[in-house]
Design a protein around this motif. Structure first.
Motif, PDB file in Angstrom:
ATOM      1  N   PRO A 206       7.670  20.166  -8.699  1.00 53.30           N
ATOM      2  CA  PRO A 206       8.663  19.073  -8.683  1.00 53.30           C
ATOM      3  C   PRO A 206       8.068  17.731  -8.239  1.00 53.30           C
ATOM      4  O   PRO A 206       8.449  16.677  -8.760  1.00 53.30           O
ATOM      5  N   LEU A 207       7.130  17.778  -7.332  1.00 53.82           N
ATOM      6  CA  LEU A 207       6.482  16.555  -6.865  1.00 53.82           C
ATOM      7  C   LEU A 207       5.662  15.920  -7.991  1.00 53.82           C
ATOM      8  O   LEU A 207       5.707  14.705  -8.209  1.00 53.82           O
ATOM      9  N   ILE A 208       4.928  16.737  -8.717  1.00 54.62           N
ATOM     10  CA  ILE A 208       4.139  16.240  -9.853  1.00 54.62           C
ATOM     11  C   ILE A 208       5.069  15.620 -10.883  1.00 54.62           C
ATOM     12  O   ILE A 208       4.805  14.540 -11.420  1.00 54.62           O
ATOM     13  N   LYS A 209       6.186  16.292 -11.140  1.00 55.39           N
ATOM     14  CA  LYS A 209       7.148  15.774 -12.124  1.00 55.39           C
ATOM     15  C   LYS A 209       7.813  14.482 -11.647  1.00 55.39           C
ATOM     16  O   LYS A 209       8.178  13.642 -12.467  1.00 55.39           O
ATOM     17  N   ASP A 210       7.961  14.326 -10.343  1.00 57.58           N
ATOM     18  CA  ASP A 210       8.502  13.064  -9.814  1.00 57.58           C
ATOM     19  C   ASP A 210       7.553  11.902 -10.104  1.00 57.58           C
ATOM     20  O   ASP A 210       7.984  10.807 -10.442  1.00 57.58           O
ATOM     21  N   TYR A 211       6.271  12.145  -9.954  1.00 57.25           N
ATOM     22  CA  TYR A 211       5.286  11.098 -10.184  1.00 57.25           C
ATOM     23  C   TYR A 211       5.025  10.863 -11.679  1.00 57.25           C
ATOM     24  O   TYR A 211       4.732   9.749 -12.098  1.00 57.25           O
ATOM     25  N   PHE A 212       5.104  11.938 -12.465  1.00 53.73           N
ATOM     26  CA  PHE A 212       4.775  11.857 -13.893  1.00 53.73           C
ATOM     27  C   PHE A 212       5.871  12.537 -14.733  1.00 53.73           C
ATOM     28  O   PHE A 212       5.627  13.571 -15.354  1.00 53.73           O
TER      29      PHE A 212
ATOM     30  N   ASN B 167      -3.087   6.316 -22.556  1.00 54.30           N
ATOM     31  CA  ASN B 167      -4.097   5.252 -22.476  1.00 54.30           C
ATOM     32  C   ASN B 167      -3.516   3.893 -22.120  1.00 54.30           C
ATOM     33  O   ASN B 167      -4.140   3.117 -21.418  1.00 54.30           O
ATOM     34  N   SER B 168      -2.324   3.617 -22.574  1.00 52.83           N
ATOM     35  CA  SER B 168      -1.729   2.304 -22.323  1.00 52.83           C
ATOM     36  C   SER B 168      -1.345   2.108 -20.853  1.00 52.83           C
ATOM     37  O   SER B 168      -1.128   0.992 -20.405  1.00 52.83           O
ATOM     38  N   LEU B 169      -1.271   3.197 -20.106  1.00 53.63           N
ATOM     39  CA  LEU B 169      -0.861   3.129 -18.697  1.00 53.63           C
ATOM     40  C   LEU B 169      -1.985   3.537 -17.746  1.00 53.63           C
ATOM     41  O   LEU B 169      -1.734   3.972 -16.631  1.00 53.63           O
ATOM     42  N   PHE B 170      -3.212   3.383 -18.182  1.00 53.48           N
ATOM     43  CA  PHE B 170      -4.366   3.886 -17.444  1.00 53.48           C
ATOM     44  C   PHE B 170      -4.346   3.511 -15.963  1.00 53.48           C
ATOM     45  O   PHE B 170      -4.400   4.376 -15.094  1.00 53.48           O
ATOM     46  N   GLU B 171      -4.282   2.231 -15.642  1.00 56.55           N
ATOM     47  CA  GLU B 171      -4.354   1.790 -14.242  1.00 56.55           C
ATOM     48  C   GLU B 171      -3.170   2.292 -13.423  1.00 56.55           C
ATOM     49  O   GLU B 171      -3.334   2.747 -12.292  1.00 56.55           O
ATOM     50  N   LYS B 172      -1.993   2.197 -13.982  1.00 59.05           N
ATOM     51  CA  LYS B 172      -0.785   2.636 -13.274  1.00 59.05           C
ATOM     52  C   LYS B 172      -0.844   4.142 -12.990  1.00 59.05           C
ATOM     53  O   LYS B 172      -0.570   4.587 -11.877  1.00 59.05           O
ATOM     54  N   GLU B 173      -1.210   4.920 -14.003  1.00 59.95           N
ATOM     55  CA  GLU B 173      -1.277   6.375 -13.820  1.00 59.95           C
ATOM     56  C   GLU B 173      -2.378   6.772 -12.843  1.00 59.95           C
ATOM     57  O   GLU B 173      -2.203   7.705 -12.053  1.00 59.95           O
ATOM     58  N   ARG B 174      -3.472   6.083 -12.885  1.00 60.15           N
ATOM     59  CA  ARG B 174      -4.557   6.386 -11.946  1.00 60.15           C
ATOM     60  C   ARG B 174      -4.102   6.143 -10.509  1.00 60.15           C
ATOM     61  O   ARG B 174      -4.368   6.938  -9.611  1.00 60.15           O
ATOM     62  N   GLU B 175      -3.379   5.059 -10.276  1.00 58.93           N
ATOM     63  CA  GLU B 175      -2.853   4.759  -8.941  1.00 58.93           C
ATOM     64  C   GLU B 175      -1.817   5.806  -8.527  1.00 58.93           C
ATOM     65  O   GLU B 175      -1.815   6.263  -7.375  1.00 58.93           O
ATOM     66  N   LEU B 176      -0.956   6.212  -9.449  1.00 55.70           N
ATOM     67  CA  LEU B 176       0.030   7.256  -9.145  1.00 55.70           C
ATOM     68  C   LEU B 176      -0.649   8.577  -8.789  1.00 55.70           C
ATOM     69  O   LEU B 176      -0.218   9.285  -7.883  1.00 55.70           O
ATOM     70  N   MET B 177      -1.730   8.912  -9.503  1.00 55.68           N
ATOM     71  CA  MET B 177      -2.449  10.154  -9.218  1.00 55.68           C
ATOM     72  C   MET B 177      -3.076  10.096  -7.827  1.00 55.68           C
ATOM     73  O   MET B 177      -3.054  11.082  -7.085  1.00 55.68           O
TER      74      MET B 177
END
Length: 150
Positions: free
Chosen positions: A77-83, A112-122
């Motif tokens: 559930p935590l992973i799904k909250d972030y992604f 690919n279009s959200l690379f920086e945002k997703e990297r920060e979320l990870m």
């Protein structure tokens, strides 16, 4: 040393042991995974949230490390909250050089279009996973959560 001192020492040791036990987080345990039928049921349940890859290797690894299943269920559930919109895969990583580095792996498929945002979320997600106290470090070290771009 007289009898009273021996009794007092014993009581102090018991109290210390009890306090120490209370400080050590108790790992969630899960039994019954050694039977293929139960593991197949668990994998079917996990497949509701994850695309499962390298199923035979993953199955063997999960059977050896039964405490991992409850951990995966608790972090999903935590992973799904972030992604919430990303595809999730559960697989078994095989290190080409060092067998002791083999482990289960949750892959969040990035866009690919959200690379920086997703990297920060990870990074934020992994920080949060690091400080979960319901599971021991031994269990948490059996799996990693990574962002993959295809």
């Amino acid at each position: 040393m007289n009898l009273n001192n021996i009794k007092e020492d014993k009581i102090m040791q018991q109290n210390y042991s009890q306090r120490l036990e209370m400080q050590i987080p108790q790992e969630n345990t899960y039994t019954g995974l050694t039977k293929t039928k139960n593991m197949d049921k668990e994998l079917a349940n996990l497949s509701k949230d994850y695309n499962i890859l390298k199923i035979d290797e993953l199955k063997e690894y999960l059977e050896k490390n039964g405490g991992l299943i409850p951990y995966i269920h608790s972090i999903t559930p935590l992973i799904k909250d972030y992604f919430p919109k990303n595809e999730l895969c559960l697989t078994y990583y095989i290190d080409p050089e060092f067998e002791e580095l083999n482990h289960a792996l949750i892959c969040v498929i990035g866009k690919n279009s959200l690379f920086e945002k997703e990297r920060e979320l990870m990074n934020q997600l992994n920080d949060k996973l690091l400080y979960l106290t319901d599971f021991s470090t031994d269990v948490k070290s059996l799996i990693s959560v990574r962002l993959w771009w295809l």
